[in-house]
Structures are given as structure tokens and as C-alpha cells.
Scaffold this active site. Structure first.
Site, short mmCIF file in Angstrom:
data_model
loop_
_atom_site.label_atom_id
_atom_site.label_comp_id
_atom_site.label_asym_id
_atom_site.label_seq_id
_atom_site.Cartn_x
_atom_site.Cartn_y
_atom_site.Cartn_z
N HIS A 94 0.87 -1.22 0.12
CA HIS A 94 -0.12 -0.04 -0.02
C HIS A 94 0.75 1.19 -0.17
CE1 HIS A 94 -3.52 2.24 1.24
NE2 HIS A 94 -2.67 3.18 1.76
N GLU A 95 1.87 1.29 0.95
CA GLU A 95 2.65 2.51 0.89
C GLU A 95 3.42 2.69 -0.15
OE1 GLU A 95 1.93 4.50 3.19
OE2 GLU A 95 0.80 3.52 4.66
N HIS A 101 1.82 4.67 -2.61
CA HIS A 101 2.13 6.10 -2.49
C HIS A 101 3.29 6.64 -2.91
CE1 HIS A 101 -1.68 7.11 -0.09
NE2 HIS A 101 -1.24 6.09 0.69
N GLU A 126 -4.42 8.09 -2.71
CA GLU A 126 -4.79 6.85 -2.07
C GLU A 126 -5.45 5.59 -3.39
OE1 GLU A 126 -4.74 5.69 0.90
OE2 GLU A 126 -4.33 7.61 1.76
#
Lengths: 495, 495
Positions: A265-266, A269, A295
Site C-alpha cells: 500500500h505505502e 503512494h 489513495e
């Protein structure tokens, strides 16, 4: 004298380049205080960060800006320069609404609250946290009221606008109302379907081994370690600046699966940040578009890609190697497709996740509009969790309303971005597949880089040169359309 | 209207409190770039740090300062406030001499040079390093010339004055000339005496275990981990701010002994910072007195205390426990008393260390006064090393003139502080022992805290409330007296 044709525009660029340097130091301070700073350093750091916030605010509201922007608008600019000027104007307007003293007070209160929250959350200490949250909320409301008056919108909408320019609670109620009409049914249906599926034990995995594996996964996704690093913090985040992206995660030795997807997830980003247009670094047009688009990139990586069969097939042999984990590809797919209502937002599966956002959206709206007092928040939380996910959180503040960092640092109005991001991610995938074919097939064929290439070309490299609607329109042929997210969940979980 | 009596002084305090907040962020940026930052982040960080330096410079040269300082000098202040005002005036004068553009250019060049140096040093790449050093030196000279003209002293003296206010090359030549008259003889004598001593093999020690042991040693010395941390960097240093002191070290698995004393050394710096007067935090009077006094504290810990018999007796059982090291107390004492001329300053023993400073002092003076070109530095270095320590460094730039970070970041005029610090350390010990009795006995009796207490009362807690001469005079009854250092070395090494 040889005057450059666009001297006002050039002067603005120089000014905002300076601002970006101070914002760089702010990003470093934020990362450090979450990932590195000893607790005793918090008080002075908080004061330094408040001083910095005040200075940045003074730069963004410099008296020369209004006339220089007006003059620059008469200059001959190409479309990118015009876009940059639009973003400069927007930043100026946003800053100009709020007095510097409030910016400083907010930063100080947020630092104090967050520093204490780190320990209070561990201790389930709601009574300790409550007065800090009240202080932070009071300042958030003060800001909301000032912004609302200036923009002629409601206070909560004025907070939403900070993270997702143009978004309103009316539009969100429509979107989230749509969700509410079909999501509970889907959750029930999927749980029913998965009721008899086998459950697999997650093997123990040492933190050190997980850290190495996390780096493998980041490398697989193309994270550039020459321009970033990975550390640990109690609340994972992606910070830093585009030239030096700072990811954090946390390792649970009893269950590596959540931390692993946290890293994916990160990294989503981070890829966005690392892919921002090099030519526009240090300028407002070179920044990420909005929180929902941000997001969308993390959720594209985590949900669309990371929990898909083909990506898990890439991870499986590495899991064996690094973590001595014997889970098969099918077992991994089972684990990462499991839908289980739970307390914790960041650990939630793709299907129940929006429920956590619905709850926070309702709570934020009520808090900001004085329809809910902080002291009543735990009861509100528990009632909503009961109604949305059938979970009782009475007395469990740690895994209830104290679980997230957002409110502790005064970020009210951010949460809806997560679900908007999930919707954009589904929409981007549909467009990508129309052009490149199935994402699953691409990854299975070793062409993960094509997937990343599409995101780079259509999202990352655009920075803020396009508005959110323009970005979505150019990339997908339409503005935000929540139908793709519904379609995605149904296809993945109930087909 | 009720006006505070000291409103000008109060206004100055507020202004310098702001400056300290920006300096806090600068200290964080420095620590991060040495201990954490990926190489690719260097360019943008360098620009951000230069912007910050320019901003701090503009705050220190604000037009309101001259008249406000003049007014404040007429106000009724107690002696500490007067001392703070003296330091405020000094900082203003120092900053006012140098134009902001030069401050910014220096910061940029230093960052560029240092970032490249980290890799160039590993590669022994003198040709790559040379042009960067030339740029940094050119700016250092520009600063030296401007300061020299303003202060009516020589350019090199103007650089010395930055780190050791009031110190001159004339006084240093006298002090160092004294050293030269007896030190080479002592080195020869000690080497002769140690020639037939046994040599002990240093056991291998894993970095992780050394890191744990380092924390033990820091704890023993009273380092407050609630207000600081320990990390690694290629060049150990003590950075951060008083409320959050950032130490770094490096671990050599084949020889833990050097890294261990490195930690003791840096902890000496850290104790000074952590002991600075709480009431004066954020004000110029609350800062450490000078670089020589700072080095006196690190060298007190490392040399006076750390290599003494009683302290090594405290470490010995912990070494066994953490590093599985079987060296006896006598063997440790032998290792840490060994005098061996070597290439590397930071690894030098107490007796040969001043030779490294003599060399650098001569080189700096010659570089700044244009009597030595950067291209001739390696030959100069090798000739001096040959003459002072009998070592040939031809072609070995890595362990020759490229070994230190100081010149790479433009810090010319700093090196003499190390030997001045060693001299102050010896002088402080004599005074301490007159009051408390033998340091060795105190430590052997479990009263290390009394030693630290003396330093706290006489040095740390004074901040910059006293001038260097006042500090030495109050603590020891005399200003700097190099005789104590000579006496110490003779007593420890040739008695």
C-alpha cells in the site's frame, strides 16, 4: 534592460520554490517524529514545527502575491505554466483564508496530542486522550468556520476541500449512500460463501526477515531506494519528498500478512511521489493531485494488484525464501481474499474497508457540526460498528476511536479520500485493461512494468498539471464513477 | 499601558527563540543527511538546507536588531540576562559580517561536496574530490577575507574565531610550538617502552552486539535516551539539539575497540548538550560555550576517563557479557594505553593525536593564505605525516587528506579545537581532583556520578553564560594552561 517576458510568473516560481524547501524540512520533521524521535524531544520539536508552519504560512500569504499573480495572469504562458499558476493561486487562496496564529496553534496542538497518543493508545487511555482531542478538534472547528465563511460552504465541506478540492458532503452522501445500499448485502453474501473455506495458520516471521522481505517487495514494485527508504513506525505512512520518499511500516511477528500488504500500500503512494514530473519538482504543479488520487495509487497497488492471483504468485517463492513460509499460492490467495469484519481500519479487507470510512465520515461531520461531543464519541463509535459490521467496541478505545493518527493530528476531512481512492483505483484499472488487456495476464507474463508504465504515463507524471476531473477524464474517459468499484468487488468476491 | 521594563531585551529573546527553532530543523537535516538520507535525496536536501541557512542568516541580520540591542543595553538586566545579551550581540555581529548569498552558496557547495565525498572517499578518488574541495575552499576563503576585513585580523584567524572566539594563530603557534618541543620525544620514549609489551588479539564482534553494548556504555555514562538516540554514520558525530541529541558511531566487526571509544567520546559531547541549562534553552546563552570546550568534554570522557583503569574495570564484565570478549582488565588497559602512530586521526591514541592536529593546522593556514594549492595538498600531507609520525601516505588519499569530513563541509579552522579541548580536559581534571580527590578512586568506588556532577556544575550548566576564559577561571582558577596536558601525558605514559 532585457526583461524576461514572464517576469511575474518567474518571480512566483522562485517564491514557491523557496516554499517547497521549507516544506521539505517540514516533511523531514514529520517523518522523524514518527519514525525516529525520542519522546522527550517532542516538546521542542513541536515548537520548531509550529514556527516552520507559521513561516510557510507567511510565505504563502506574502503581500506581493496578490498583485504578482494578477500580473502573471496577463503574461503569455504555455498550458503547463498556466496550470502551475492555477495551483499557485489556489495555494495562495487556501493559505490566505486562515490566520498564521491559528496555523501555529494547530501545529502545536497536533504535535502535543500525537506525541501523547502514541503511548495513550497503547494504554487504552481514553480519559488521557480526550482533552487533547478536544483541543485539536476545537482548533479544527475554528479553521473550518473561517474557511466556511470565506468559501461560503459548510464547515465540514471546508475541511473536505483541503484534501479533495471541490468535494462536498452532499456529493459524498450520494456516493456513500449508494455504497450503503449494496455493500452490507455483499458483505453478508461473501461471508456466507467463505464460511466453509479452510483457514490457514500464518507462520511466525521474525521482524528482521520481514524487513528484508519488505524491501524485496518494494524492489519488485520498482521503488527507487536511491530516492527513499523504509523504516518502522507505530502508524505506517508514506512521507518525505519526491526526491527522498520515506515509507514506514510495522511488523507483527505473529502475522506478517497485514504488514506485507501495508508495505505494498505505502509503496503505491511512494511510486506516485517518485513518479511526479521531474521538470516540475518544487512547483505546485509538480505535487500529487489530491488525497483521493494518492489513495487510488496505494489502493491500486494493495487491492487491485497486490491481492490479485498473479502478484501473489510472484510473492510466493520469495515468501518461502525469506520467511520460510510454506503457504501455497492458493492458500495465499485465500488469505488475501478473506472477508472478515474487524475493529481495525488499516487491517480491513477490501470489502469491509468502506464501512470504516462511512463510520468516520459520519463521526467527523457530527463532531465538526457540534452534533456530537468528543465525550460521546466512543458510544457513537460502538453503535456504528455494531450497525455496520456487527462489532461491539465498548471500552476498547485502543481498537476503537483511538486507532487512527488522523484526528490526533487534526486531520478532519481526510478519511473519505480512502474510499474515493478505492473507487478511482477500480476506474483506472478498467481504463488500463481497455488499453493493455488484463492486468492479471500482464503480471503473469512478467509485464508488471507495463502496469506501472500506464500509471506513470496517466497519473504520476501529470502531477497537478491537470485538475482531478481532467486527470480522470484523460485517463479513463469519464470523471469519478463509483460503479467500477461496485463492479470490481462483485466480480472479485461474489462471482 | 503596562510596559514590561525590559521590552527590548524581551523582544530579542523572542527573536532568538525563533532562530533556535529554525536551527533545530537545520540540526535535524544535518543528522538525517549523514545518518539516514539516501544519496539521491542529496541535491534537493542541499537546496533546502541552503534556503534554511539563508533564512536563519536573514533573521540574525534583521534591521531591527542593531537598534533593539542598543536599547536593550540600557535596560536593567541581571547578570545572566546581560550574558545572554552579550551572546545575542555576538551572533548578530558574526552574521552581519557575511552576506546571505555567501551563506547560501557555502551551504550548497558543502552539501554537494560532502555527499560526493562519502563515496569518493571509499573509492580513494582524489581526482573526483579535488574540484569539489576547491569550490568549498574558495568560498571559505571568500568568507575568511570578508571576516578578516571586518575584524581587522588575518583571514585564517577570522575562521578560527568562528569556533573559538578570540583564539589567534599566533597564540596557537605558541601553544603548538610548545607541543612540538616535547611531544616527538615522548612518542619515541613511549614506543620504546611499549616495544616489548604483549599484543592482544581483538575478538570479532557482530555489529548488532556492539550496538547493544554501545547503549550499555552510554547508559553507564548517564546518557538520557528519552532525549536522544544512537545511530550509525560513516563519520561519527554528535548532532541534534539539547532536547534530542543524536549520536552516531560506526562498527568495525574486526576491531570493536575503536568504535567503543568513539561512543564514549561522542557521549561526552552529548552529556554536555543534555546538561546545558534548561532555563536558557533556545537562547544564545543556553548554547555550548565553544568548540574547544565541547571537545574538552568528549575528550574528558574518552581520554581522561574512558581509557583509565577504573572505567575499563567497569566495562570489562559487560564486554564479556555482550561481545563474548575474554580480554582481561589488564589486557584492556594495555590495548587502550597503546601508542601507535597511524594514518587516521579519529583512531589515534592520546599521545599521537596532537600530531594529526598540528598537520591540519599547518595545512589549513597554508590553504587559506594561498601558500598551498589544493592540488599540492596530498604531497604536503605525506611530507608532514612522514616528519611528524614517520608515515608515508603517498597515493593513499582515503586514509590521508580525504579522511575527515571537516574540510568537505567547509569547516576550516575547527581542527585546533580538538587539541585545545584535550588541554582543557586535563586542566579540568586537575581542578576536579583538587576538590573531589582522585577520579580513578571515585570511579572505583562507584562514584562516577560525582565526576559527572562536577562537570555538570562547572561546565555544562553554565552554557554560554560565562565567556571561555571566565568558565575556565571559575572552574579551575586559571585560563587555558597547556602544562596540565603535558603533565597528564607524561604521568600516564612515561611515569
Amino acid at each position: 534592460m532585457n526583461q524576461p517576458a514572464n517576469k511575474n510568473y518567474a518571480r512566483l516560481c522562485e517564491h514557491f520554490q523557496s516554499i517547497s524547501h521549507f516544506e521539505h524540512l517540514g516533511a523531514l520533521g514529520d517523518w522523524d517524529q514518527a519514525a525516529m524521535m525520542p519522546v522527550g524531544g517532542g516538546e521542542v520539536r513541536g515548537a520548531a514545527m509550529a514556527e516552520l508552519a507559521k513561516h510557510i504560512h507567511s510565505l504563502k500569504t506574502a503581500t506581493m502575491l496578490a498583485p504578482t499573480i494578477a500580473e502573471a495572469e496577463l503574461e503569455e504562458l504555455n498550458w503547463q505554466q498556466k496550470a502551475n499558476l492555477r495551483e499557485i493561486r489556489y495555494q495562495y487562496q487556501q493559505a490566505n483564508i486562515v490566520p498564521g496564529s491559528l496555523v501555529e496553534a494547530k501545529t502545536k496542538a497536533a504535535y502535543r496530542c500525537e506525541q501523547a497518543w502514541r503511548e495513550q493508545r497503547n494504554q487504552n487511555d481514553w480519559q488521557g486522550f480526550k482533552p487533547n482531542l478536544e483541543s485539536v478538534l476545537a482548533l479544527a472547528k475554528e479553521e473550518a468556520d473561517i474557511r466556511a465563511a470565506a468559501l461560503n460552504i459548510s464547515p465540514y465541506d471546508a475541511l473536505l476541500d483541503k484534501f479533495e478540492p471541490g468535494m462536498t458532503s452532499g456529493r459524498l452522501e450520494q456516493i456513500f449512500g449508494g455504497l450503503k445500499s449494496w455493500l452490507p448485502g455483499l458483505i453478508e453474501q461473501v461471508q456466507d460463501k467463505q464460511k466453509h473455506q479452510a483457514r490457514y495458520a500464518i507462520p511466525h516471521a521474525a521482524s528482521d526477515a520481514q524487513a528484508l522481505f519488505s524491501r524485496d517487495v518494494m524492489t519488485l514494485l520498482g521503488f527507487d531506494f536511491n530516492h527513499g527508504r523504509l523504516d518502522t513506525s507505530s502508524h505506517p505512512f508514506c512521507g518525505g519528498v519526491a526526491s527522498d520518499v520515506r515509507l514506514t511500516t510495522r511488523y507483527d511477528e505473529a502475522d506478517f500478512t497485514s504488514g506485507l500488504m501495508g508495505v505494498v500500500h505505502e509503496t503505491g503512494h511512494a511510486k506516485y511521489e517518485q513518479g511526479l514530473p521531474l521538470d516540475w519538482r518544487g512547483q505546485p504543479a509538480g505535487l500529487a493531485r489530491s488525497m483521493a488520487i494518492h489513495e487510488s495509487q496505494s489502493l491500486f497497488c494493495e487491492m487491485q494488484l497486490g491481492r490479485g492471483s498473479a502478484f501473489l504468485a510472484l510473492l510466493q517463492p520469495k515468501l518461502k525464501q525469506r520467511l520460510d513460509c510454506n503457504l501455497s499460492h492458493d492458500q495465499l490467495l485465500n488469505i488475501y481474499s478473506r472477508v472478515t469484519p474487524g475493529n481495525i481500519r488499516v487491517d480491513a479487507d477490501e470489502v469491509t474497508y468502506p464501512c470504516h470510512i462511512l463510520l468516520r465520515f459520519e463521526a467527523e461531520k457530527a463532531l465538526v457540526s457540534n452534533q456530537l461531543a468528543v465525550s460521546d464519541l466512543p458510544d457513537f463509535w460502538s453503535a456504528q460498528m455494531q450497525s455496520l459490521l456487527g462489532i461491539n467496541t465498548d471500552g476498547d478505545y485502543k481498537n476503537g476511536c483511538m486507532q487512527d493518527i488522523h484526528w490526533a493530528v487534526g486531520e478532519m476531512g481526510y478519511f473519505p479520500s480512502y474510499t474515493l481512492g478505492a473507487m478511482y483505483a477500480a476506474q483506472f484499472r478498467v481504463a488500463m485493461e481497455q488499453q493493455l488487456g488484463s492486468v492479471e495476464t500482464l503480471i503473469a507474463n512478467g509485464e508488471l512494468s507495463s502496469v506501472m508504465g500506464w500509471l506513470n504515463d496517466n497519473i504520476w507524471s501529470k502531477g497537478s498539471l491537470l485538475t482531478t476531473d481532467e486527470l480522470a477524464l484523460q485517463a479513463t474517459g469519464e470523471t469519478l464513477n463509483p460503479a467500477h468499484f461496485k463492479q470490481h468487488l462483485i466480480q472479485r468476491f461474489s462471482a
